[in-house]
Design an enzyme around this catalytic site. Structure first.
Site, PDB file in Angstrom:
ATOM      1  N   ARG A  70       0.807  -1.213   0.000  1.00 11.82           N
ATOM      2  CA  ARG A  70       0.000   0.000   0.000  1.00 11.82           C
ATOM      3  C   ARG A  70       0.843   1.267   0.000  1.00 11.82           C
ATOM      4  O   ARG A  70       0.584   2.199  -0.781  1.00 11.82           O
ATOM      5  CB  ARG A  70      -0.928   0.007   1.226  1.00 11.82           C
ATOM      6  CG  ARG A  70      -2.212  -0.751   1.052  1.00 11.82           C
ATOM      7  CD  ARG A  70      -2.712  -1.302   2.376  1.00 11.82           C
ATOM      8  NE  ARG A  70      -1.745  -2.243   2.932  1.00 11.82           N
ATOM      9  CZ  ARG A  70      -1.677  -3.528   2.555  1.00 11.82           C
ATOM     10  NH1 ARG A  70      -2.514  -3.982   1.666  1.00 11.82           N
ATOM     11  NH2 ARG A  70      -0.783  -4.338   3.075  1.00 11.82           N
TER      12      ARG A  70
ATOM     13  N   HIS B 249       5.966   6.029  11.309  1.00 12.38           N
ATOM     14  CA  HIS B 249       5.374   5.977   9.972  1.00 12.38           C
ATOM     15  C   HIS B 249       4.461   7.204   9.862  1.00 12.38           C
ATOM     16  O   HIS B 249       3.243   7.094   9.914  1.00 12.38           O
ATOM     17  CB  HIS B 249       4.581   4.687   9.814  1.00 12.38           C
ATOM     18  CG  HIS B 249       4.251   4.332   8.399  1.00 12.38           C
ATOM     19  ND1 HIS B 249       4.381   5.224   7.348  1.00 12.38           N
ATOM     20  CD2 HIS B 249       3.781   3.172   7.846  1.00 12.38           C
ATOM     21  CE1 HIS B 249       4.018   4.632   6.237  1.00 12.38           C
ATOM     22  NE2 HIS B 249       3.653   3.386   6.508  1.00 12.38           N
TER      23      HIS B 249
END
Length: 396
Positions: A142, A221
């Site tokens: 993704r 992240h």
């Protein structure tokens, strides 16, 4: 390039509104526009590239970010309005702590614009002539594809390497710094995933072009956290006064760490930590939340937390982080599963989120429930990443 907290602006010197052409000259050049009879060139002797040198003459990182970057393209008939903009206040995206609430709101507004572009009938050429390098030392589906899609949907191009840990010169022993110095010569922005916490910060300190952290080991992240907060806002309709349950591998999950940092920007938020004992949230995050006045609570009862929360944020137990301690992985895996029984106690307007990929921690029969937001969440990642690439390369 190091993150900057100051909001800077620049102007186009000598810009006139009569139709002209921006043309490429040999080499990369940085500078201001000046008018001529038939064309406008982005030139400034201070920043002209010396073909006999490996770096820019009199190179100054902050100066370059305040100048207009000339790329190998020709824009006929007019000056693109995207050139006349205010500089984005960040040079790189490395960690969630970089963002304040105002900046988050601005990014979300741009993401809405990007959604309109993606759904529109005409293809955007906003980033025509720009190149993104995706440098991934760990597996990704993704994140890598959404960044590459974001760049291409805005008219840019992509240079990509997958599994750089094995198939790049890193396998020969090349340092990260040398890799970054090389790759920045081929591209305008680097998106990097690395297996070591802190690698993105090291890359940003080395590079003279923007670096985006697409995950650095068990560290952070930040772009996932941005799309998570954006999704919560879209799904719940607010960010103040919400209750969020973070479930699963909280010790190794970089997504939940970054999300906790961003949630601390909002008022009256309460966070529940639900995890097996071997993967509890680390003290640095809990200490940070306490210092910011954010209420948090550790709980071992998922059903109880699910009944209270606006968001149940489930995560995968990450086997790759356990090394040879498979016994600890097996001990943690499968303890907390979101299934239809959990849905029954959840509020009607609550949502289930997951950064994906999932294994068995959310059963597939949850997918059809309208509160299952994780695939919408993944789609929102495209809009957030389109916004970030646009902002880092062109400004507001």
């Amino acid at each position: 390039m190091a993150a900057s907290s100051s909001l800077l602006t620049y102007s186009l010197q000598g810009h006139v509104s009569t139709p002209n052409t921006i043309k490429f000259r040999e080499g990369f050049m940085y500078g201001n526009l000046y008018s001529s009879t038939n064309s406008k060139y982005l030139t400034n002797p201070k920043f002209l590239h010396n073909r006999n040198s490996s770096k820019l003459e009199n190179f100054d990182k902050s100066s370059v970010r305040n100048e207009i970057l000339c790329r190998a393209l020709e824009i006929e008939n007019s000056i693109s309005p995207v050139l006349v903009s205010k500089k984005f206040e960040l040079d790189d995206v490395i960690e969630a702590q970089q963002f304040d609430r105002e900046t988050l709101n601005y990014i979300f507004d741009v993401a809405l614009d990007m959604e309109k572009i993606e759904k529109g009938s005409s293809k955007s050429q906003m980033l025509k002539g720009y190149l993104m390098a995706t440098l991934f030392y760990e597996p990704s589906t993704r994140t890598r594809l959404s960044f590459e899609s974001a760049m291409k949907r805005l008219g840019g191009e992509v240079l990509t390497t997958e599994n750089a840990r094995e198939f790049s010169s890193a396998a020969k022993g090349e340092t990260l710094e040398d890799t970054i110095r090389t790759v920045e010569g081929y591209s305008d922005i680097i998106v990097m995933r690395h297996f070591e916490s802190g690698a993105a910060r090291k890359a940003a300190a080395t590079a003279s072009i923007p670096i985006i952290n697409a995950g650095d080991g068990p560290g952070q992240h930040p772009t996932q956290a941005l799309l998570d907060v954006y999704t919560i806002q879209r799904e719940i309709g607010k960010l103040d006064g919400i209750k969020v349950g973070l479930v699963g591998d909280l010790a190794n999950g970089r997504t939940v760490r970054s999300l906790a940092y961003l949630l601390a920007k909002y008022q009256d938020v309460k966070i529940y930590f639900v995890s097996p004992d071997v993967v509890k949230m680390k003290d640095d995050i809990k200490d940070y939340l306490t210092s910011q006045g954010v209420k948090w609570e550790e709980c071992d009862n998922l059903m109880e937390v699910a009944s209270e929360c606006d968001v149940v944020y489930q995560t995968r137990i990450q086997q790759e982080r356990f090394g040879e301690r498979i016994d600890l992985y097996e001990q943690a895996r499968g303890k907390y599963i979101v299934d239809t029984n959990v849905l029954k106690v959840m509020q009607k307007k609550a949502v289930v989120m997951h950064p994906l990929p999932r294994l068995d921690e959310i059963t597939v029969d949850v997918d059809t429930d309208p509160r299952a937001a994780y695939f919408r969440q993944a789609k929102n990642g495209l809009y957030i990443r389109m916004a970030l690439v646009k902002l880092l390369l062109l400004g507001w």
